[in-house]
Motif scaffolding. Sequence first.
Motif, PDB file in Angstrom:
ATOM      1  N   ALA A  33       0.854  -1.189   0.000  1.00 57.45           N
ATOM      2  CA  ALA A  33       0.000   0.000   0.000  1.00 57.45           C
ATOM      3  C   ALA A  33       0.887   1.235   0.000  1.00 57.45           C
ATOM      4  O   ALA A  33       2.099   1.147   0.236  1.00 57.45           O
ATOM      5  N   ARG A  53      -4.292   8.460   4.925  1.00 60.60           N
ATOM      6  CA  ARG A  53      -4.971   7.807   3.797  1.00 60.60           C
ATOM      7  C   ARG A  53      -4.105   6.651   3.314  1.00 60.60           C
ATOM      8  O   ARG A  53      -2.916   6.835   3.091  1.00 60.60           O
ATOM      9  N   GLU A  54      -4.722   5.501   3.159  1.00 60.33           N
ATOM     10  CA  GLU A  54      -4.034   4.324   2.618  1.00 60.33           C
ATOM     11  C   GLU A  54      -4.632   4.010   1.260  1.00 60.33           C
ATOM     12  O   GLU A  54      -5.853   3.890   1.132  1.00 60.33           O
ATOM     13  N   GLU A  55      -3.772   3.888   0.253  1.00 65.67           N
ATOM     14  CA  GLU A  55      -4.217   3.498  -1.083  1.00 65.67           C
ATOM     15  C   GLU A  55      -3.633   2.142  -1.441  1.00 65.67           C
ATOM     16  O   GLU A  55      -2.445   1.901  -1.212  1.00 65.67           O
ATOM     17  N   ARG A  56      -4.499   1.303  -2.001  1.00 67.86           N
ATOM     18  CA  ARG A  56      -4.072  -0.020  -2.467  1.00 67.86           C
ATOM     19  C   ARG A  56      -4.601  -0.195  -3.882  1.00 67.86           C
ATOM     20  O   ARG A  56      -5.775   0.058  -4.139  1.00 67.86           O
ATOM     21  N   GLY A  58      -4.253   1.662  -6.318  1.00 64.11           N
ATOM     22  CA  GLY A  58      -4.755   2.922  -6.832  1.00 64.11           C
ATOM     23  C   GLY A  58      -6.090   3.367  -6.264  1.00 64.11           C
ATOM     24  O   GLY A  58      -6.669   4.346  -6.724  1.00 64.11           O
ATOM     25  N   ARG A  59      -6.597   2.638  -5.256  1.00 64.78           N
ATOM     26  CA  ARG A  59      -7.897   2.969  -4.652  1.00 64.78           C
ATOM     27  C   ARG A  59      -7.739   3.250  -3.164  1.00 64.78           C
ATOM     28  O   ARG A  59      -6.929   2.618  -2.484  1.00 64.78           O
ATOM     29  N   LEU A  60      -8.560   4.158  -2.675  1.00 64.02           N
ATOM     30  CA  LEU A  60      -8.564   4.461  -1.255  1.00 64.02           C
ATOM     31  C   LEU A  60      -9.049   3.232  -0.487  1.00 64.02           C
ATOM     32  O   LEU A  60     -10.112   2.688  -0.770  1.00 64.02           O
ATOM     33  N   GLN A  63      -9.037   5.281   5.729  1.00 71.60           N
ATOM     34  CA  GLN A  63      -8.790   6.653   6.153  1.00 71.60           C
ATOM     35  C   GLN A  63      -8.834   6.672   7.671  1.00 71.60           C
ATOM     36  O   GLN A  63      -9.588   5.908   8.280  1.00 71.60           O
TER      37      GLN A  63
END
Length: 152
Positions: A33, A53-56, A58-60, A63
């Motif tokens: 991530a 905010r964590e994105e994996r 390319g998606r959130l 939070q």
Amino acid sequence: MDVLEGNVLDALAGEWVGDETIATTRWGQGGPAIGSVSARFDLGGKVLLLDYREERDGRLALQAHAVLVSGQEPGEYALYWFDSYGFTPAQPATGHWDGKRLVFLRSSQRGQTRHIYEWVVDGVYRLVLESSFDGGVNWERVMEGEYRRVDV
């Protein structure tokens, strides 16, 4: 690295981004991530407000909003943590600075979570989250990330 020149929370203020490794847990599948953190002082410099905010892929994915406060005694801190998984604190997580790491312990009906902030070099810190579901007897790593300052 000696970050404690007064209030250790000063070292966390700013804009940060980092690579994270998320473990597979009861809350979801693990994997890589990207985490971003925006932390600023408010209320006359008394509290540090932290937005995560964590994105994996390319998606959130997650939070969180945290409020960090210095305690009455030197080296004592408190953490109030709210996240998009629905965590709402009944009480603050207690924290302490041990000279190298800032460590918080949160407790809830979901078990215990330990937040460990450790400074690697100037402008870089590591965060490790560990969970225990048996009152702190056994701990399992939930997440590890290394963040670099990206302030402009």
